[in-house]
Scaffold this motif. Structure first.
Motif, PDB file in Angstrom:
ATOM      1  N   GLU A  51       0.835  -1.207   0.000  1.00 52.06           N
ATOM      2  CA  GLU A  51       0.000   0.000   0.000  1.00 52.06           C
ATOM      3  C   GLU A  51       0.872   1.261   0.000  1.00 52.06           C
ATOM      4  O   GLU A  51       0.536   2.249  -0.655  1.00 52.06           O
ATOM      5  CB  GLU A  51      -0.945  -0.001   1.205  1.00 52.06           C
ATOM      6  CG  GLU A  51      -2.062  -1.045   1.130  1.00 52.06           C
ATOM      7  CD  GLU A  51      -3.126  -0.747   0.061  1.00 52.06           C
ATOM      8  OE1 GLU A  51      -2.971   0.229  -0.705  1.00 52.06           O
ATOM      9  OE2 GLU A  51      -4.114  -1.501   0.000  1.00 52.06           O
ATOM     10  N   ASN A  55       1.091   4.041  -3.002  1.00 45.64           N
ATOM     11  CA  ASN A  55       0.865   5.469  -2.783  1.00 45.64           C
ATOM     12  C   ASN A  55       1.960   6.317  -3.425  1.00 45.64           C
ATOM     13  O   ASN A  55       1.673   7.384  -3.952  1.00 45.64           O
ATOM     14  CB  ASN A  55       0.728   5.777  -1.290  1.00 45.64           C
ATOM     15  CG  ASN A  55      -0.694   5.524  -0.811  1.00 45.64           C
ATOM     16  OD1 ASN A  55      -1.556   5.131  -1.589  1.00 45.64           O
ATOM     17  ND2 ASN A  55      -0.929   5.750   0.471  1.00 45.64           N
ATOM     18  N   HIS A  59       0.646   8.755  -6.097  1.00 37.24           N
ATOM     19  CA  HIS A  59       0.547  10.155  -5.674  1.00 37.24           C
ATOM     20  C   HIS A  59       1.849  10.944  -5.762  1.00 37.24           C
ATOM     21  O   HIS A  59       1.810  12.172  -5.729  1.00 37.24           O
ATOM     22  CB  HIS A  59       0.036  10.237  -4.228  1.00 37.24           C
ATOM     23  CG  HIS A  59      -1.258   9.497  -3.997  1.00 37.24           C
ATOM     24  ND1 HIS A  59      -2.452   9.944  -4.495  1.00 37.24           N
ATOM     25  CD2 HIS A  59      -1.544   8.336  -3.339  1.00 37.24           C
ATOM     26  CE1 HIS A  59      -3.422   9.105  -4.148  1.00 37.24           C
ATOM     27  NE2 HIS A  59      -2.889   8.114  -3.443  1.00 37.24           N
ATOM     28  N   GLY A 113      -5.846   2.624   1.388  1.00 37.90           N
ATOM     29  CA  GLY A 113      -4.433   2.263   1.544  1.00 37.90           C
ATOM     30  C   GLY A 113      -3.853   2.637   2.899  1.00 37.90           C
ATOM     31  O   GLY A 113      -3.258   1.796   3.583  1.00 37.90           O
TER      32      GLY A 113
HETATM   33 MG   LIG Z   1      -3.343   4.257  -1.473  1.00 35.28          MG
END
Ligand SMILES: [Mg+2]
Ligand SMILES: Nc1ncnc2c1ncn2[C@@H]1O[C@H](COP(=O)(O)OP(=O)(O)OP(=O)(O)O)[C@@H](O)[C@H]1O
Lengths: 147, 111
Positions: A51, A55, A59, A113
């Motif tokens: 997770e 990310n 992101h 997440g």
């Molecule tokens: Mg996530």
């Protein structure tokens, strides 16, 4: 299994690189499996690391996973260069996501997440500076019965 | 019930060659949200999804799922199959909608 010295390593992550997503977490999982650690410990470490890896890919721009496996616990630090998180408390809420539509179409962006990481960690810390990046620290105890 | 039996009973197309068809299927999880599968899928589950991209392989492997069924005539991406072969994960496709495939699977796994 008794680990005498700490075992350390790192993986580099590139933001947007969905093709290689999961390779770092899988490698860490293999290392933990070879060490003969408890299945539950391995499972939780794999979920939390994956997770965190996702990310960074979703992101951020780039990041690094550092792991150290010590006699008592596994420590995983995922550090990225990216937009950072303005409101960490909000980001930690299940269902909160800023993922763009095309990422949601892939099935990411459920806002699960960070809560997943926290649930699978014995200790979880997140630090972020807007415009600079984010660091998450995940600690998973190796000794059984601690959770 | 193993993957091979499920594939034949549900008329699924097995899209990979290197997965273990003898692998026991102990349950099923249905979701198109990958973090949901990471949170709630269980080892040994077969995963029914509409997602076709390579990240499903990473999720299935990390969760030690028994296989993936892509429903509703969707086709896995070529990269997905390549990754699946490398990881020895079985990916199958089904012509029927999710409801029907899940219904049959429920019958075989629970009855
Ligand atoms: Mg996530
Ligand atoms: N490394 C990061 N850099 C910048 N923002 C982040 C980072 N990690 C999380 N966030 C922010 O926190 C939100 C929630 O993160 P979380 O992982 O819970 O959900 P998600 O990634 O959006 O969806 P999912 O994890 O279900 O695919 C993200 O949408 C994003 O706004």
């Amino acid at each position: 299994m008794i680990i005498k010295n700490s075992i350390e390593g790192s993986f580099h992550l590139t933001g947007g690189d969905f093709t290689n997503a999961g390779i770092a977490s899988s490698e860490l999982k293999s290392i933990l499996t070879e060490l003969g650690l408890d299945d539950n410990v391995i499972r939780r470490a794999a979920i939390a690391t994956f997770e965190a890896e996702m990310n960074v890919i979703i992101h951020a721009i780039a990041g690094t996973i550092y792991y150290s496996i010590m006699p008592e616990h596994i420590k995983i630090i995922v550090n990225d260069m990216g937009p950072g998180i303005e409101d960490i408390e909000l980001a930690m809420q299940e269902g909160y996501s800023t993922a763009p539509d095309w990422v949601r179409e892939m099935g990411w962006g459920a806002g699960m997440g960070l809560p997943n990481m926290k649930k699978n960690s014995d200790e979880f810390k997140i630090d972020s500076v807007v415009g600079e990046g984010t660091t998450v620290e995940i600690i998973i105890n190796i000794k059984q019965g601690l959770r | 019930m193993n993957i091979h039996e499920i594939a034949s009973k549900l008329s699924l197309d097995v899209k990979t060659t290197k997965g273990d068809l003898e692998r026991e299927v102990t349950g099923c999880y249905i979701s198109d949200l990958l973090s949901d599968v990471m949170a709630n899928g269980k080892e040994g589950d077969i995963w029914i999804t509409h997602q076709t991209h390579p990240n499903i392989v990473a999720v299935a492997i990390l969760k030690n799922l028994s296989g993936v069924i892509i429903t509703n005539k969707r086709v896995p991406e070529e990269d997905t199959l390549k990754r699946a072969e490398a990881e020895h994960l079985t990916i199958m496709t089904g012509q029927a909608p999710t409801f029907e495939i899940a219904g049959m699977l429920y019958h075989f796994l629970r009855c």
